[in-house]
Design a protein around this motif. Structure first.
Motif, mmCIF file in Angstrom:
data_model
loop_
_atom_site.group_PDB
_atom_site.id
_atom_site.type_symbol
_atom_site.label_atom_id
_atom_site.label_comp_id
_atom_site.label_asym_id
_atom_site.label_seq_id
_atom_site.Cartn_x
_atom_site.Cartn_y
_atom_site.Cartn_z
ATOM 1 N N LEU A 198 20.944 -36.870 22.984
ATOM 2 C CA LEU A 198 20.375 -37.439 22.016
ATOM 3 C C LEU A 198 20.239 -36.483 20.924
ATOM 4 O O LEU A 198 20.360 -35.183 21.190
ATOM 5 N N ASP A 199 19.928 -36.788 19.483
ATOM 6 C CA ASP A 199 19.850 -35.850 18.576
ATOM 7 C C ASP A 199 18.591 -35.419 18.661
ATOM 8 O O ASP A 199 17.552 -35.804 18.942
ATOM 9 N N GLU A 200 18.617 -33.907 18.560
ATOM 10 C CA GLU A 200 17.273 -32.915 18.643
ATOM 11 C C GLU A 200 16.126 -33.644 17.797
ATOM 12 O O GLU A 200 14.978 -33.642 18.163
ATOM 13 N N ALA A 201 16.570 -33.630 16.362
ATOM 14 C CA ALA A 201 15.500 -34.130 15.597
ATOM 15 C C ALA A 201 14.963 -35.655 15.829
ATOM 16 O O ALA A 201 13.512 -35.635 15.753
ATOM 17 N N ALA A 202 15.789 -36.409 16.121
ATOM 18 C CA ALA A 202 15.289 -37.895 16.509
ATOM 19 C C ALA A 202 14.433 -37.828 17.718
ATOM 20 O O ALA A 202 13.472 -38.409 17.937
ATOM 21 N N ALA A 203 15.065 -36.809 18.836
ATOM 22 C CA ALA A 203 14.139 -36.815 19.910
ATOM 23 C C ALA A 203 12.798 -36.278 19.897
ATOM 24 O O ALA A 203 11.862 -36.648 20.373
ATOM 25 N N GLN A 204 12.683 -35.196 19.075
ATOM 26 C CA GLN A 204 11.126 -34.607 18.595
ATOM 27 C C GLN A 204 10.295 -35.730 18.012
ATOM 28 O O GLN A 204 9.107 -35.543 18.311
ATOM 29 N N ALA A 205 10.867 -36.538 17.216
ATOM 30 C CA ALA A 205 10.075 -37.442 16.596
ATOM 31 C C ALA A 205 9.455 -38.465 17.319
ATOM 32 O O ALA A 205 8.366 -38.898 17.359
ATOM 33 N N ALA A 206 10.309 -38.906 18.346
ATOM 34 C CA ALA A 206 10.161 -39.897 19.398
ATOM 35 C C ALA A 206 9.222 -39.201 20.339
ATOM 36 O O ALA A 206 8.176 -40.001 20.588
ATOM 37 N N LEU A 207 9.244 -38.055 20.867
ATOM 38 C CA LEU A 207 8.376 -37.408 21.665
ATOM 39 C C LEU A 207 6.870 -37.354 21.120
ATOM 40 O O LEU A 207 5.943 -37.729 21.538
ATOM 41 N N LEU A 208 6.840 -36.877 19.873
ATOM 42 C CA LEU A 208 5.550 -36.540 19.267
ATOM 43 C C LEU A 208 4.768 -37.950 18.790
ATOM 44 O O LEU A 208 3.686 -37.938 19.041
ATOM 45 N N GLU A 209 5.564 -39.049 18.339
ATOM 46 C CA GLU A 209 5.220 -40.361 18.161
ATOM 47 C C GLU A 209 4.353 -40.865 19.403
ATOM 48 O O GLU A 209 3.362 -41.254 19.601
ATOM 49 N N ARG A 210 5.400 -40.611 20.589
ATOM 50 C CA ARG A 210 4.575 -41.102 21.942
ATOM 51 C C ARG A 210 3.349 -40.357 22.199
ATOM 52 O O ARG A 210 2.473 -41.061 22.642
ATOM 53 N N TRP A 211 3.468 -39.045 22.067
ATOM 54 C CA TRP A 211 2.147 -38.303 22.299
ATOM 55 C C TRP A 211 0.945 -38.496 21.683
ATOM 56 O O TRP A 211 -0.058 -38.547 22.231
ATOM 57 N N LEU A 212 1.191 -38.874 20.169
ATOM 58 C CA LEU A 212 0.331 -39.208 19.340
ATOM 59 C C LEU A 212 -0.655 -40.485 19.649
ATOM 60 O O LEU A 212 -1.834 -40.647 19.532
ATOM 61 N N ARG A 213 0.244 -41.356 20.006
ATOM 62 C CA ARG A 213 -0.352 -42.627 20.668
ATOM 63 C C ARG A 213 -1.261 -42.394 21.893
ATOM 64 O O ARG A 213 -2.183 -43.487 22.131
ATOM 65 N N CYS A 214 -1.082 -41.541 22.657
ATOM 66 C CA CYS A 214 -1.821 -40.987 23.708
ATOM 67 C C CYS A 214 -2.870 -40.005 23.446
ATOM 68 O O CYS A 214 -4.156 -40.379 23.591
ATOM 69 N N CYS A 215 -2.888 -39.211 22.532
ATOM 70 C CA CYS A 215 -3.624 -38.020 22.217
ATOM 71 C C CYS A 215 -4.181 -37.926 20.679
ATOM 72 O O CYS A 215 -4.889 -36.987 20.639
ATOM 73 N N GLY A 216 -3.706 -38.745 19.856
ATOM 74 C CA GLY A 216 -3.904 -38.759 18.684
ATOM 75 C C GLY A 216 -5.474 -39.088 18.287
ATOM 76 O O GLY A 216 -5.896 -39.993 18.889
ATOM 77 N N PRO A 217 -6.383 -38.687 17.311
ATOM 78 C CA PRO A 217 -5.909 -37.685 16.287
ATOM 79 C C PRO A 217 -5.646 -36.217 16.828
ATOM 80 O O PRO A 217 -6.419 -36.025 17.803
#
Length: 394
Positions: free
Chosen positions: A216-235
């Motif tokens: 996978l593209d690094e930048a796209a993967a970082q965005a995907a991982l971060l969004e998933r984590w925010l749905r668990c731990c945001g804010p």
């Protein structure tokens, strides 16, 4: 004029935590895949942590060990592998490609360069020799399916090669190629941790070939991982995100923008939530208690922790390296710690000056009994010992 950012107070963050981390009674999960998917990752450095983190969140914990072993070693729906900050985690299988592209490749390049440099400094064989050993090792592992480092060294004797690390320094030591190379291969996504040699608490394990996954593209993967984590731990704040991912701040900011994260205000300053997640959560399902293990992902998720962990409690609950020990929770706050004595008894102690009341004490006692029930005759000793845990077992 821009819309004012919504303020999310500590009480709301604790309500989110209880529901999204599967700790509030009605939010408890049906199986280990559901737990791990909700949390994104379970800390896997201490093997027992994985099972204890799962068991604390299951509606019916009696089958914790068998269901988690099945997910890890038979169905492979969960994978224990190197992830953020070179740490071993357990991830849902569908996230392995995202973790590898977003984090693993950068860590792997650094680890391989460090190994080659350390070997060269010690006068050990060069990178070409190491690459040949690697090919032979991966071929041996493919033939075996799973193997310990000792078994692989029997197939490829060059893995036993030793070299002096940091010669002349106070931390000088002798390293073996097998331990360093297998760690590099783990960060590169070529091998993963397999079934342990002993019980579910054993730190001795086999290696296995990593399951195939797309690049996978690094930048796209970082965005995907971060969004998933925010749905668990945001804010979460930028500092929280940088700490959890181990990324550069520029990577965090780029991923926040790419994921469409929304800004809110928290007590520490600016916080971020996943797109569309800025509104208040549903009303809490009622008070809840939990006994979470050392290195549990809930206790370790954020760098800035005052909203759920009073600063005065930290010296008793953390070791000198910043690893959290077993914790007792009441309604989204850490209120104490627990341990298992040699005879198997689960003991706990409340900390701090606040009185959490009889309801909390009764609920915590129920959780201790629940934990003792499914752990049974197994004896638990955290890999990273903390002052309170040592005191309770002593």
């Amino acid at each position: 004029m821009g819309r004012a950012r919504r303020y999310v107070d500590g009480a709301e963050r604790r309500a989110r935590l209880g529901a999204r981390h599967r700790l509030a009674g009605a939010a408890r999960a049906a199986g280990p895949e559901e737990v791990t998917g909700s949390l994104v990752a379970l800390h896997g450095t201490d093997p027992a942590t994985v099972f204890l983190s799962v068991g604390a969140r299951l509606a019916e914990p009696a089958g914790t060990v068998s269901s988690t072993e099945r997910a890890l070693y038979e169905e492979r729906s969960l994978v224990r592998m190197h992830g953020m900050r070179r740490t071993v985690f357990v991830f849902p299988a569908e996230l392995t490609a995202v973790v590898h592209a977003s984090t693993g490749l950068t860590v792997a390049a650094r680890e391989r360069a460090r190994l080659v440099k350390d070997m060269a400094t010690a006068g050990a064989p060069d990178a070409d020799w190491l690459a040949d050993v690697e090919r032979a090792t991966l071929a041996a592992l493919e033939r075996r399916g799973q193997a310990t480092a000792a078994e692989l060294s029997g197939d490829e004797p060059r893995l036993r090669e030793q070299f002096v690390y940091a010669a002349g320094k106070s931390y000088e030591g002798v390293h073996t190629v097998s331990s360093r190379l297998l760690t590099v291969l783990g960060t590169e996504g070529k091998v993963v941790r397999g079934r342990p040699l002993g019980s579910w608490t054993s730190g001795q394990f086999r290696w296995a070939p990593a399951p195939p996954h797309p690049g996978l593209d690094e930048a796209a993967a970082q965005a995907a991982l971060l969004e998933r984590w925010l749905r668990c731990c945001g804010p979460a704040t930028e500092a929280d995100l940088k700490w959890w991912t181990g990324w550069k701040v520029t990577d965090v900011r780029r991923a926040l923008a790419a994921a469409g994260a929304e800004e809110v205000t928290v007590d520490e300053g600016t916080g971020f939530v996943a797109p569309g997640d800025g509104g208040p959560p549903a009303a809490p399902s009622g008070p809840w208690a939990a006994l979470l293990p050392a290195l549990d992902p809930t206790a370790m998720a954020w760098q800035q922790r005052d909203w759920y962990l009073a600063p005065e409690l930290r010296p008793a609950l953390f070791d000198r390296s910043g690893n959290v020990g077993p914790t007792v929770w009441w309604n989204g706050r850490v209120v104490g710690g627990w341990a298992q004595r040699a005879d198997g008894e689960i003991v706990w102690r409340l900390l701090g000056s606040g009185d959490v009341g009889r309801e909390a004490g009764a609920a915590i006692a129920v959780e201790a009994e629940r934990l003792a029930g499914w752990v049974g005759a197994t004896r638990l000793t955290p890999r990273f010992r903390t002052p309170l845990e040592r005191e309770l077992t002593g």
